[in-house]
Design a protein around this motif. Structure first.
Motif, PDB file in Angstrom:
ATOM      1  N   THR A 147       0.836  -0.658  -0.161  1.00  0.00           N
ATOM      2  CA  THR A 147      -0.693  -0.494  -0.131  1.00  0.00           C
ATOM      3  C   THR A 147       0.827   1.272  -0.301  1.00  0.00           C
ATOM      4  OG1 THR A 147      -0.239   0.488   2.456  1.00  0.00           O
ATOM      5  CG2 THR A 147      -2.165  -0.926   0.951  1.00  0.00           C
ATOM      6  N   ARG A 148       1.683   0.825   0.346  1.00  0.00           N
ATOM      7  CA  ARG A 148       3.067   2.266   0.186  1.00  0.00           C
ATOM      8  C   ARG A 148       3.924   2.615  -0.290  1.00  0.00           C
ATOM      9  NH1 ARG A 148       7.312   1.222   3.719  1.00  0.00           N
ATOM     10  NH2 ARG A 148       8.866   0.523   2.525  1.00  0.00           N
ATOM     11  N   THR A 149       3.827   1.160  -0.907  1.00  0.00           N
ATOM     12  CA  THR A 149       4.829   2.137  -2.231  1.00  0.00           C
ATOM     13  C   THR A 149       3.506   1.866  -3.797  1.00  0.00           C
ATOM     14  OG1 THR A 149       5.488  -0.083  -2.406  1.00  0.00           O
ATOM     15  CG2 THR A 149       6.229   0.760  -4.788  1.00  0.00           C
ATOM     16  N   ALA A 150       2.042   1.799  -4.212  1.00  0.00           N
ATOM     17  CA  ALA A 150       0.892   1.839  -4.238  1.00  0.00           C
ATOM     18  C   ALA A 150       0.560   4.130  -4.270  1.00  0.00           C
ATOM     19  CB  ALA A 150      -0.070   1.562  -4.319  1.00  0.00           C
ATOM     20  N   ARG A 151       0.382   4.384  -2.660  1.00  0.00           N
ATOM     21  CA  ARG A 151       0.287   5.912  -2.633  1.00  0.00           C
ATOM     22  C   ARG A 151       1.828   6.403  -3.087  1.00  0.00           C
ATOM     23  NH1 ARG A 151      -0.435   5.352   3.416  1.00  0.00           N
ATOM     24  NH2 ARG A 151       1.047   3.855   3.136  1.00  0.00           N
ATOM     25  N   GLU A 152       2.849   5.956  -3.304  1.00  0.00           N
ATOM     26  CA  GLU A 152       3.986   6.425  -3.146  1.00  0.00           C
ATOM     27  C   GLU A 152       3.947   6.879  -4.651  1.00  0.00           C
ATOM     28  OE1 GLU A 152       7.396   4.349  -1.747  1.00  0.00           O
ATOM     29  OE2 GLU A 152       7.417   5.392   0.262  1.00  0.00           O
ATOM     30  N   ALA A 153       3.522   5.365  -5.786  1.00  0.00           N
ATOM     31  CA  ALA A 153       3.233   6.012  -7.149  1.00  0.00           C
ATOM     32  C   ALA A 153       2.625   6.882  -7.229  1.00  0.00           C
ATOM     33  CB  ALA A 153       3.322   4.651  -7.290  1.00  0.00           C
ATOM     34  N   ARG A 154       0.571   6.554  -6.828  1.00  0.00           N
ATOM     35  CA  ARG A 154       0.145   7.404  -6.618  1.00  0.00           C
ATOM     36  C   ARG A 154       0.419   9.065  -6.836  1.00  0.00           C
ATOM     37  NH1 ARG A 154      -3.979   5.133  -4.121  1.00  0.00           N
ATOM     38  NH2 ARG A 154      -2.621   6.934  -1.765  1.00  0.00           N
ATOM     39  N   ASP A 155       1.142   9.182  -6.252  1.00  0.00           N
ATOM     40  CA  ASP A 155       1.981  11.065  -5.455  1.00  0.00           C
ATOM     41  C   ASP A 155       2.628  11.082  -6.567  1.00  0.00           C
ATOM     42  OD1 ASP A 155       0.651  10.413  -3.437  1.00  0.00           O
ATOM     43  OD2 ASP A 155       1.843  10.702  -2.026  1.00  0.00           O
TER      44      ASP A 155
END
Length: 166
Positions: A147-155
């Motif tokens: 989830t942290r990786t997905a959030r960083e990619a989205r940001d």
């Protein structure tokens, strides 16, 4: 049952057989069909923490747990049945007045079943539950990291949930 003019070289010109399917185009000047691009596996930035060997160890521990409990309960019952069938003189003997050995062994079936339940719980607490807890914790770590990786990619893309891309 007429000849199909759209397929002039039919091997079955006057029959109702379906046309054979060919892997190549009918005419040599037609380009071959495009080949689908092979799907490339998406490189994973982080390998998952949990391993298949952990699950294999957990399955083995659970299998041993089931075998111990099952062999304890069913093993005693099979011994009781074998003695009843092949040693009737032993089963009708009386260790105490009015109490045949067969009845005593039958009454002992309940404590043996309780012993099987206690063994099942003990092996679960000592062997299976710690392994399952470890795998569960590793899976939670993986989920948080994903989830942290997905959030960083989205940001990095500049999109957030509920916000349309411009």
């Amino acid at each position: 049952m007429s000849h199909d003019p759209s397929f002039p070289h039919s091997p079955f010109p006057h029959s109702s057989h379906p046309r054979p399917s060919y892997a190549r185009p009918t005419y040599p000047w037609q380009p071959p069909p495009p080949q689908p691009e092979p799907q490339r596996p998406r490189p994973d930035r982080h390998a998952p923490v949990g391993r298949h060997s952990d699950l294999r160890i957990l399955r083995g521990a659970y299998r041993r747990q089931r075998r111990v409990a099952t062999l304890t309960a069913l093993g005693y019952f099979v011994v009781f049945l074998v003695l009843s069938a092949f040693a009737p003189s032993l089963m009708t003997g009386t260790p105490a007045p009015g109490l045949p050995v067969g009845l005593l062994l039958a009454l002992l079936q309940l404590p043996v079943t309780w012993l099987a339940i206690v063994l099942y719980e003990r092996t679960a607490r000592r062997h299976v539950d710690p392994l399952a807890d470890r795998i569960r914790k590793l899976a939670e770590i993986d989920a948080r990291r994903d989830t942290r990786t997905a959030r960083e990619a989205r940001d990095r893309r500049g999109t957030h949930p509920g916000e349309a891309r411009r």
